[in-house]
Design an enzyme around this catalytic site. Structure first.
Site, PDB file in Angstrom:
ATOM      1  N   CYS A  12      -4.474 -11.780   4.803  1.00 28.22           N
ATOM      2  CA  CYS A  12      -3.623 -12.276   3.703  1.00 28.22           C
ATOM      3  C   CYS A  12      -4.450 -13.211   2.810  1.00 28.22           C
ATOM      4  O   CYS A  12      -5.180 -14.064   3.305  1.00 28.22           O
ATOM      5  CB  CYS A  12      -2.403 -13.013   4.254  1.00 28.22           C
ATOM      6  SG  CYS A  12      -1.408 -11.970   5.324  1.00 28.22           S
ATOM      7  N   CYS A  40      -7.645 -13.622  12.716  1.00 30.35           N
ATOM      8  CA  CYS A  40      -6.593 -12.647  12.406  1.00 30.35           C
ATOM      9  C   CYS A  40      -7.206 -11.553  11.554  1.00 30.35           C
ATOM     10  O   CYS A  40      -8.112 -11.800  10.773  1.00 30.35           O
ATOM     11  CB  CYS A  40      -5.465 -13.338  11.629  1.00 30.35           C
ATOM     12  SG  CYS A  40      -4.104 -12.220  11.218  1.00 30.35           S
ATOM     13  N   CYS A  60       1.432 -23.964   8.831  1.00 33.12           N
ATOM     14  CA  CYS A  60       0.956 -22.941   9.765  1.00 33.12           C
ATOM     15  C   CYS A  60       0.194 -21.842   9.030  1.00 33.12           C
ATOM     16  O   CYS A  60       0.192 -21.785   7.813  1.00 33.12           O
ATOM     17  CB  CYS A  60       2.139 -22.320  10.479  1.00 33.12           C
ATOM     18  SG  CYS A  60       3.032 -23.504  11.443  1.00 33.12           S
ATOM     19  N   GLY A  74      -3.005 -15.913  13.525  1.00 30.45           N
ATOM     20  CA  GLY A  74      -2.837 -14.614  14.175  1.00 30.45           C
ATOM     21  C   GLY A  74      -1.532 -13.936  13.815  1.00 30.45           C
ATOM     22  O   GLY A  74      -0.593 -14.581  13.350  1.00 30.45           O
ATOM     23  N   GLU A 111      -5.507 -23.501  16.342  1.00 31.08           N
ATOM     24  CA  GLU A 111      -4.736 -24.661  15.892  1.00 31.08           C
ATOM     25  C   GLU A 111      -3.282 -24.541  16.336  1.00 31.08           C
ATOM     26  O   GLU A 111      -2.738 -23.439  16.433  1.00 31.08           O
ATOM     27  CB  GLU A 111      -4.761 -24.735  14.362  1.00 31.08           C
ATOM     28  CG  GLU A 111      -6.075 -25.204  13.825  1.00 31.08           C
ATOM     29  CD  GLU A 111      -6.069 -25.297  12.294  1.00 31.08           C
ATOM     30  OE1 GLU A 111      -6.907 -26.017  11.770  1.00 31.08           O
ATOM     31  OE2 GLU A 111      -5.225 -24.649  11.643  1.00 31.08           O
ATOM     32  N   CYS A 157       4.393 -25.148  16.510  1.00 38.03           N
ATOM     33  CA  CYS A 157       3.945 -23.891  15.921  1.00 38.03           C
ATOM     34  C   CYS A 157       2.658 -23.509  16.646  1.00 38.03           C
ATOM     35  O   CYS A 157       1.685 -24.264  16.612  1.00 38.03           O
ATOM     36  CB  CYS A 157       3.698 -24.097  14.428  1.00 38.03           C
ATOM     37  SG  CYS A 157       2.959 -22.659  13.648  1.00 38.03           S
ATOM     38  N   CYS A 171      -4.330 -17.160   3.090  1.00 36.67           N
ATOM     39  CA  CYS A 171      -4.402 -17.741   4.423  1.00 36.67           C
ATOM     40  C   CYS A 171      -5.835 -18.026   4.830  1.00 36.67           C
ATOM     41  O   CYS A 171      -6.688 -17.133   4.809  1.00 36.67           O
ATOM     42  CB  CYS A 171      -3.765 -16.772   5.408  1.00 36.67           C
ATOM     43  SG  CYS A 171      -3.982 -17.292   7.101  1.00 36.67           S
TER      44      CYS A 171
HETATM   45  S1  SF4 Z   1      -2.589 -15.529  10.222  1.00 40.77           S
HETATM   46 FE1  SF4 Z   1      -0.735 -14.720   9.254  1.00 40.77          FE
HETATM   47  S2  SF4 Z   1      -0.949 -15.261   7.085  1.00 40.77           S
HETATM   48 FE2  SF4 Z   1      -2.980 -15.429   8.032  1.00 40.77          FE
HETATM   49  S3  SF4 Z   1      -3.960 -13.447   7.663  1.00 40.77           S
HETATM   50 FE3  SF4 Z   1      -2.957 -13.374   9.674  1.00 40.77          FE
HETATM   51  S4  SF4 Z   1      -0.931 -12.495   9.266  1.00 40.77           S
HETATM   52 FE4  SF4 Z   1      -1.752 -13.179   7.324  1.00 40.77          FE
END
Ligand code: SF4
Length: 344
Positions: free
Chosen positions: A118, A114, A335, A161, A94, A107, A121
């Site tokens: 987190c 990722c 984002c 990411g 995205e 962005c 997220c």
């Molecule tokens: S994209 Fe950013 S907020 Fe989401 S898990 Fe990865 S580091 Fe964490």
């Protein structure tokens, strides 16, 4: 398509020169071709000031990496556009195009998926698929410019990411997008956001000191931060803030701390006082993110009124703070690092 061919969205200007010399062409052609690549052409055939025979040769020996807009949502409120893009191997990413008074910003994602996990997220829920190439990071900008017909002059690497988990490709992307022969984006107009990978922050202070650094802090309390961001187990708050101070000393540049306001968790008086105590004296700016839309995670946002109150308190404490402007709220365009419960 043409999986093994050199991708011209990917190459540096010097690599392009070498490639052309190996083809028996004059190296100066590389500048012309580099400029076309960063104008967002999708085929060599669109490079109209290059001879037809060279265009045909390039078509046989090289390619321009492609990505396809699978879905695009436009905010009726502010013109923000959120793109879902399909990469050549079928992975999706995205990016978000935003309009500000100072110009257009995007962005971009740095990885497909990722691995930082987190809790707030959506992007990281399925883990890391793979790193994006420099060309795929660039491609998000070129596709958005092509779609909107508007130039982009600010970039935040804050989509899906962890950019520092894909460090070499990130650096290559920054060098390429900054080249005056291409888009010539000012380094000061680029911001990279990390969840706090300390060794890479140190590298970045050395490698790209002109680029802005944002750190997703979200809490100055190890217990709370660890619950939200597993990376805190590896790099706890004290070590992270120490690394941030070293960064500002080394570069002379202030750091932005991203701070998502989660109701009853990160926005309490105790948490905010702790934040002020820990940041006092650091060359920084706090970007408060009031979260309104919340689903699935069981976390809820604080709202803008509380965010303004907190900003005023931090300012009183000598810590510059702003409340992030809400863009694309109606299309859940926040984002990756702020995609609290936004789902997909
Ligand atoms: S994209 Fe950013 S907020 Fe989401 S898990 Fe990865 S580091 Fe964490």
């Amino acid at each position: 398509m043409n999986g093994k061919l050199a991708d011209f969205r990917e190459l540096t200007l010097e690599e392009m020169q070498d490639f052309l010399v190996q083809m028996g062409e004059k190296p100066f052609r590389a500048k012309q071709i580099f400029a076309w690549v960063y104008r967002g052409v999708r085929s060599f055939d669109e490079m109209t000031d290059i001879s037809k025979s060279l265009r045909e040769k390039l078509d046989r020996q090289a390619k321009l990496g492609q990505m396809r807009i699978l879905k695009m949502q436009t905010s009726k409120k502010d013109g923000t556009r959120k793109y879902l893009l399909e990469l050549e191997d079928g992975n999706t990413i995205e990016s978000v195009f935003m309009k500000y008074q100072y110009g257009n910003s995007i962005c971009v994602s740095s990885q497909a998926g990722c691995r930082m996990g987190c809790r707030f997220c959506a992007s990281g829920m399925d883990g890391l698929k793979r790193n994006l190439t420099a060309g795929e990071i660039t491609g998000q900008i070129l596709e958005a410019e092509r779609d909107t017909g508007e130039p982009i002059n600010h970039i935040v690497v804050m989509g899906t990411g962890e950019p520092f988990d894909n460090y070499e490709n990130l650096l290559k992307f920054i060098r390429n997008i900054h080249r005056k022969e291409g888009k010539g984006i000012s380094l000061r107009n680029i911001t990279v956001s990390t969840c706090g990978l300390i060794p890479r922050m140190r590298d970045f202070a050395r490698d790209q000191r002109q680029v802005n650094l944002a750190v997703s802090l979200h809490s100055a309390d190890n217990g709370v931060r660890e619950e939200m961001m597993p990376v805190n187990r590896r790099y706890p708050v004290e070590e992270l803030l120490q690394a941030c101070r070293e960064y500002t000393e080394e570069t002379g540049r202030r750091i932005t701390f991203e701070y998502a306001l989660v109701h009853g968790k990160t926005d309490t008086d105790r948490q905010i006082r702790l934040l002020a105590d820990k940041l006092r004296g650091t060359l920084c700016h706090v970007n408060l993110i009031p979260l309104n839309e919340v689903k699935e995670t069981g976390l809820s946002g604080s709202g803008r009124a509380r965010a303004r109150e907190i900003a005023a308190f931090l300012e009183q404490q000598g810590i510059p703070a702003t409340v992030r402007r809400e863009l694309g709220a109606d299309i859940q365009a926040a984002c990756g690092q702020l995609r609290l419960g936004a789902g997909r």
